[in-house]
Design a protein around this motif. Structure first.
Motif, short mmCIF file in Angstrom:
data_model
loop_
_atom_site.label_atom_id
_atom_site.label_comp_id
_atom_site.label_asym_id
_atom_site.label_seq_id
_atom_site.Cartn_x
_atom_site.Cartn_y
_atom_site.Cartn_z
N LEU A 1 25.93 133.60 -15.07
CA LEU A 1 26.44 132.23 -15.02
C LEU A 1 27.94 132.17 -15.30
CD1 LEU A 1 23.45 130.34 -16.60
CD2 LEU A 1 24.55 129.69 -14.46
N MET A 2 28.36 132.95 -16.30
CA MET A 2 29.80 132.95 -16.61
C MET A 2 30.59 133.57 -15.46
SD MET A 2 31.75 134.65 -19.83
CE MET A 2 33.49 134.40 -20.14
N GLY A 3 30.02 134.62 -14.86
CA GLY A 3 30.68 135.29 -13.74
C GLY A 3 30.85 134.36 -12.55
N ILE A 4 29.83 133.58 -12.26
CA ILE A 4 29.90 132.71 -11.10
C ILE A 4 30.69 131.43 -11.38
CG2 ILE A 4 28.46 131.23 -9.61
CD1 ILE A 4 26.61 133.73 -9.40
N GLU A 5 30.54 130.90 -12.56
CA GLU A 5 31.28 129.67 -12.88
C GLU A 5 32.79 129.89 -12.98
OE1 GLU A 5 30.39 126.73 -12.77
OE2 GLU A 5 28.32 126.44 -13.40
N THR A 6 33.21 130.96 -13.67
CA THR A 6 34.66 131.11 -13.93
C THR A 6 35.18 132.54 -13.77
OG1 THR A 6 34.27 131.52 -16.31
CG2 THR A 6 34.62 129.22 -15.64
N ASN A 7 34.41 133.40 -13.09
CA ASN A 7 34.78 134.82 -13.01
C ASN A 7 35.12 135.37 -14.40
OD1 ASN A 7 35.07 137.28 -11.81
ND2 ASN A 7 37.11 136.88 -10.97
N PHE A 8 34.19 135.17 -15.32
CA PHE A 8 34.28 135.65 -16.70
C PHE A 8 35.52 135.11 -17.44
CE2 PHE A 8 32.02 138.70 -14.10
CZ PHE A 8 30.77 138.59 -14.68
N GLY A 9 35.72 133.82 -17.27
CA GLY A 9 36.79 133.17 -18.01
C GLY A 9 38.15 133.23 -17.34
N LYS A 10 38.21 133.84 -16.15
CA LYS A 10 39.50 133.97 -15.47
C LYS A 10 39.93 132.64 -14.83
CE LYS A 10 42.14 136.80 -12.31
NZ LYS A 10 42.08 137.64 -11.12
N TYR A 11 38.96 131.92 -14.25
CA TYR A 11 39.29 130.65 -13.59
C TYR A 11 38.69 129.48 -14.36
CZ TYR A 11 40.55 133.79 -9.81
OH TYR A 11 41.12 134.79 -9.08
N LEU A 12 39.34 129.13 -15.44
CA LEU A 12 38.84 128.02 -16.25
C LEU A 12 39.31 126.67 -15.73
CD1 LEU A 12 39.47 129.61 -19.75
CD2 LEU A 12 37.26 129.23 -18.67
N GLY A 13 40.28 126.72 -14.82
CA GLY A 13 40.84 125.48 -14.28
C GLY A 13 42.01 125.01 -15.13
N LYS A 14 43.02 124.46 -14.45
CA LYS A 14 44.22 124.04 -15.19
C LYS A 14 44.43 122.54 -15.12
CE LYS A 14 46.70 128.37 -14.85
NZ LYS A 14 46.69 129.27 -13.73
N MET A 15 43.42 121.85 -14.59
CA MET A 15 43.56 120.41 -14.40
C MET A 15 43.40 119.68 -15.75
SD MET A 15 43.92 119.02 -11.36
CE MET A 15 42.84 119.55 -10.04
N ASP A 16 44.20 118.67 -15.94
CA ASP A 16 44.07 117.82 -17.13
C ASP A 16 42.77 117.00 -16.96
OD1 ASP A 16 44.18 115.56 -18.76
OD2 ASP A 16 45.95 114.74 -17.76
N ILE A 17 41.76 117.37 -17.73
CA ILE A 17 40.41 116.83 -17.52
C ILE A 17 40.34 115.32 -17.70
CG2 ILE A 17 38.08 116.76 -18.55
CD1 ILE A 17 38.13 119.70 -18.78
N VAL A 18 41.07 114.80 -18.68
CA VAL A 18 41.02 113.35 -18.90
C VAL A 18 41.55 112.63 -17.65
CG1 VAL A 18 41.78 111.45 -20.36
CG2 VAL A 18 41.23 113.66 -21.39
N SER A 19 42.64 113.13 -17.07
CA SER A 19 43.17 112.52 -15.85
C SER A 19 42.22 112.69 -14.67
CB SER A 19 44.55 113.10 -15.50
OG SER A 19 45.51 112.68 -16.44
N SER A 20 41.59 113.87 -14.57
CA SER A 20 40.60 114.11 -13.50
C SER A 20 39.47 113.09 -13.58
CB SER A 20 39.95 115.49 -13.63
OG SER A 20 40.87 116.49 -13.36
N LEU A 21 38.90 112.98 -14.78
CA LEU A 21 37.77 112.05 -14.96
C LEU A 21 38.19 110.61 -14.75
CD1 LEU A 21 36.02 113.67 -18.07
CD2 LEU A 21 35.16 113.65 -15.73
#
Ligand SMILES: [Ca+2]
Length: 334
Positions: free
Chosen positions: A120-140
């Motif tokens: 799950l971690m591998g597929i969701e974020t390639n083991f933490g490599k792609y956590l995303g850089k978007m400001d989540i509050v603004s996204s939501l």
């Protein structure tokens, strides 16, 4: 009075320009004011609401991403292959070697296979490599302001503010995916509220760190009913005489479940199937209805209750197959 009239006229002028970004920004700011009132009246402290919402901006690219989701167009074979290759297995094994003590302990405590957590971690974020850089509050906030799924995202944003208000999540680390998912396992705020845990007891939930994120993912899977050491899916070849009603091609709901022995008459070489005859199962054909010109019967899989738990995590037939396939790939290596 005159001042009000001027204000109203100015407002009407802006509405007339509704296609311009200026008007959009005005509408967005009005939405924020309304949302803040709603948040405060739901019991979140005014200080937190003002603080968190002060830097929120409308993110046009989030809307662009929302309208485009590649997994709907990719065929199952390509989708799975990309996400479960040898490079991914190698990377997961390296992480496991480094964090073996913690991961083994979490597997034992929550009865969830380490291979599944790694997958799950591998597929969701390639083991933490792609956590995303978007400001989540603004996204939501952007997705809440947008009409398409406004209710869903507004409620996610309210949950997030509550978590910040209670001191469970720190505001300054909230960078993640365009859709507001966060951490190694890409939890939405509701998932954080319902399942995330402070495993190392340092009074904060850190979903970008191994201990809290693995324990939270394991707790989530345990609570939704994943059964350790029972199968997820089996790849099959169907005979053409299977009635079409048994072919599931939507992740929304898996229907027409029967015991494995019922489906055997429709499966080629079924005598070689190494699965309990009495296990409840369903047939899925993920490319049917989605890939133009796809063969109705290929690819096909028998899926079991564990498979549906992964759909619970993310409603995509291919996603759940890829997770279980990667899990199996790890199984042969650990
Ligand atoms: Ca913690």
């Amino acid at each position: 009075m005159l001042k009000n009239l001027i204000t109203i006229n100015f407002f009407i002028f802006l509405i007339a320009l509704s296609s311009s970004s200026l008007a959009n920004n005005l509408e967005f700011n009005l939405w924020i004011d309304g949302f803040k009132k709603k948040a405060i009246s739901s019991g979140i402290s005014k200080n937190v609401v003002d603080d968190v919402m002060s830097d929120v901006v409308f993110l046009p690219k989030v809307i662009k991403y929302d309208r485009y989701q590649p997994e709907f167009y990719e065929d199952t074979f390509t989708y799975i292959k990309k996400r479960t290759n040898a490079k991914k297995v190698k990377k997961g094994l390296a992480l496991y070697k480094k964090e073996k003590l913690i991961i083994d302990k979490i597997e034992g405590r929550f009865l969830i296979e380490k291979e599944l957590l790694l997958a799950l971690m591998g597929i969701e974020t390639n083991f933490g490599k792609y956590l995303g850089k978007m400001d989540i509050v603004s996204s939501l906030a952007t997705l809440s302001f947008d009409k398409r799924r406004s209710e869903f995202f507004t409620s996610e944003l309210l949950i997030l503010l509550k978590l910040i208000d209670k001191g469970i999540i720190k505001k300054d680390i909230l960078f993640g995916s365009w859709a507001g998912a966060f951490g190694n396992f890409q939890f939405m705020p509701r998932t954080i509220r319902n399942y995330a845990i402070d495993y190392n007891n340092n009074q904060t939930i850190e979903l970008k760190k191994i201990e809290d994120s693995f324990a939270s993912a394991a707790n989530y899977l345990n609570k939704i009913g994943w059964k350790k050491n029972t199968p997820c899916y089996t790849k099959i070849e169907l005979n053409n005489d299977i009635p079409k009603r048994y072919l599931n091609s939507s992740a929304r709901k898996i229907e027409n479940k029967k015991k494995v022995k019922f489906f055997k008459k429709y499966i080629k070489n079924s005598e070689k199937l190494n699965i309990d005859d009495n296990l409840l199962s369903a047939v899925i054909t993920p490319d049917k209805d989605i890939i133009p010109g796809a063969n109705t019967y290929t690819p096909a899989y028998l899926v079991y209750s564990n498979y549906e738990k992964i759909l619970n995590w993310n409603r995509s037939l291919r996603f759940a197959l890829a997770v279980c396939k990667l899990k199996n790939n790890f199984k042969n290596e650990i």
